[in-house]
Design a protein around this motif. Structure first.
Motif, mmCIF file in Angstrom:
data_model
loop_
_atom_site.group_PDB
_atom_site.id
_atom_site.type_symbol
_atom_site.label_atom_id
_atom_site.label_comp_id
_atom_site.label_asym_id
_atom_site.label_seq_id
_atom_site.Cartn_x
_atom_site.Cartn_y
_atom_site.Cartn_z
ATOM 1 N N GLN A 141 1.124 -1.354 -0.182
ATOM 2 C CA GLN A 141 -0.394 -0.009 -0.514
ATOM 3 C C GLN A 141 1.158 1.356 0.043
ATOM 4 N N SER A 142 1.737 1.140 0.558
ATOM 5 C CA SER A 142 2.727 2.550 -0.191
ATOM 6 C C SER A 142 4.943 2.071 0.485
ATOM 7 N N ALA A 143 5.130 2.958 0.083
ATOM 8 C CA ALA A 143 6.684 2.575 -0.077
ATOM 9 C C ALA A 143 7.270 2.721 1.342
ATOM 10 N N LEU A 144 8.580 2.048 1.375
ATOM 11 C CA LEU A 144 9.064 1.505 2.685
ATOM 12 C C LEU A 144 10.622 1.860 2.456
ATOM 13 N N PRO A 145 11.354 2.260 3.754
ATOM 14 C CA PRO A 145 11.961 2.973 4.084
ATOM 15 C C PRO A 145 13.168 1.797 3.879
ATOM 16 N N HIS A 146 14.515 2.229 2.925
ATOM 17 C CA HIS A 146 15.759 1.160 2.467
ATOM 18 C C HIS A 146 16.807 2.164 3.239
ATOM 19 N N ARG A 147 16.552 3.191 2.860
ATOM 20 C CA ARG A 147 18.415 3.593 3.964
ATOM 21 C C ARG A 147 17.945 4.807 4.540
#
Length: 412
Positions: free
Chosen positions: A336-342
């Motif tokens: 449903q949303s973008a996920l944080p990577h760094r």
């Protein structure tokens, strides 16, 4: 061929030998002298008295005449060719006596002089002596019996008195009372009480380079070269640096050990702030201990550069950190949303210094624990750098951020 004997010493000579082996006399000249004398006498008698043949023939009629052989004075007188003997006429009492001419006497004197000259030129050789038999190199001996060493009796030492003063404090050798240094070890006769009675600590003995022990007489001290001195100073500097580093790092090591074995407890920040927020999803929803609410910057794509900040009223030591990406902990809602990577975490301590930590998250549902050991923290800012599944219709969402510190149960 007959042998002949030496006229001087009577030693027997072999045939053909010209000189005597014993005395060195000439063997041929001794036989030549009478022959030459007889020949000379016969010639002289024949020349002076022409009536000699008549008398011989008339006086001795029955004696056959022996033909005279010519005498060659230049012929060699050797054993192989000896001179023939000259016949001597038989003596007759009625025959007149003729005088010996003077030439015969001179010839005999010349022969004697020649013999004397020959003998003076010869070097007498001593008789060879038999060499003694050398003794054997290793003489046979009987097996020996083990004999114990005789005890050595020591002489009594010098007695103390007027001539022998107090003993040396280093080698106990008696010396005269007027001596200041020992006659044996050359050490001073007086020994200070401080150096013998007082015991210095080990660090004073190791670091005291000037007051070393005096070497004994005859002992050669170790040479100190330039390279040895430089190497000594380098090693000393390295050891000193290591000790300083260990001393400085010891408190941090002790604190890290205590943090590793400490019990964790959640820590809530006092204030919140964000660069921007999506309507209805404020930054305080990240720290409400509920994982079905989330915060979003309200910007599509990865939201790079957007940040959220947590502040503490009192300096707090943080040990761990849990970040829950997405809108909830359910795996079916990750898309449903973008996920944080760094994420870059900027930490501010109570003395105003700031440090940064890079946090990398996985693309999975649920909370993700990361070590976050920082002491005396007053403010932490999280800045987005990249995201998983970023698109023009999605924004980055973070459901929860939890801080953990040391539990108060550890101090009891």
């Amino acid at each position: 061929m007959t042998t002949q004997n030496c006229a001087e010493c009577g030693t027997r000579a072999e045939p053909g030998q010209s000189f005597c082996d014993a005395c060195g006399a000439v063997l041929g000249w001794t036989d030549r002298a009478p022959a030459r004398t007889a020949a000379t006498a016969s010639q002289s008698s024949g020349a002076t008295s022409p009536s000699a043949p008549t008398a011989s023939s008339t006086g001795t009629a029955d004696t056959p005449a022996t033909p005279a052989s010519p005498v060659n004075s230049d012929s060699e007188d050797t054993a192989e060719n000896p001179l023939p003997p000259v016949p001597v006429p038989a003596s007759d009492d009625t025959a007149p006596t003729e005088p010996v001419p003077a030439a015969t006497v001179a010839t005999v004197a010349d022969d004697d002089e020649m013999n004397a000259r020959a003998r003076s030129l010869l070097v007498p050789v001593a008789d060879p002596e038999a060499r003694p038999t050398p003794p054997p190199a290793v003489a046979p001996v009987l097996p020996g019996r083990p004999v114990a060493d005789r005890p050595q009796v020591r002489a009594p030492g010098p007695q103390q008195g007027d001539e022998n003063g107090p003993p040396c404090p280093w080698c106990s050798t008696p010396n005269r009372p007027d001596r200041h240094y020992c006659t044996r070890c050359a050490m001073p006769m007086t020994r200070t009480e401080d150096s013998s009675a007082r015991h210095r600590p080990w660090w004073r003995r190791v670091l005291d380079f000037r007051s070393r022990e005096t070497p004994w007489a005859g002992d050669r001290p170790r040479l100190r070269r330039t390279f040895d001195r430089i190497l000594t100073w380098v090693v000393a500097a390295a050891v000193l640096s290591l000790l300083i580093w260990v001393g400085v790092s010891t408190p941090a090591w002790v604190q890290a050990t205590r943090d590793h074995f400490a019990k964790r407890a959640p820590v809530a920040p006092d204030q919140f702030a964000a660069s921007r927020s999506y309507p209805g999803h404020k930054p305080d929803l990240l720290f409400d201990k509920v994982n079905n609410t989330w915060w979003g910057p309200g910007v599509t794509q990865s939201g790079e550069g957007q940040w959220i900040e947590a502040r503490f009223a009192e300096p707090t030591r943080l040990l761990d950190l849990i970040i829950t990406p997405g809108t909830s902990t359910r795996a079916d809602q990750l898309s449903q949303s973008a996920l944080p990577h760094r994420i870059k975490a900027t930490i501010t301590t109570k003395d105003g210094r700031t440090t940064t930590r890079d946090i990398t998250l996985d693309q999975s549902a649920g909370g993700q624990r990361r070590a976050f050991r920082v002491g005396e923290v007053t403010k932490v800012r999280f800045t987005l750098e990249s995201a998983y599944g970023a698109s023009a219709s999605k924004q980055v969402a973070i459901a929860e951020i939890e801080f953990f510190g040391r539990s108060s149960a550890n101090s009891s």
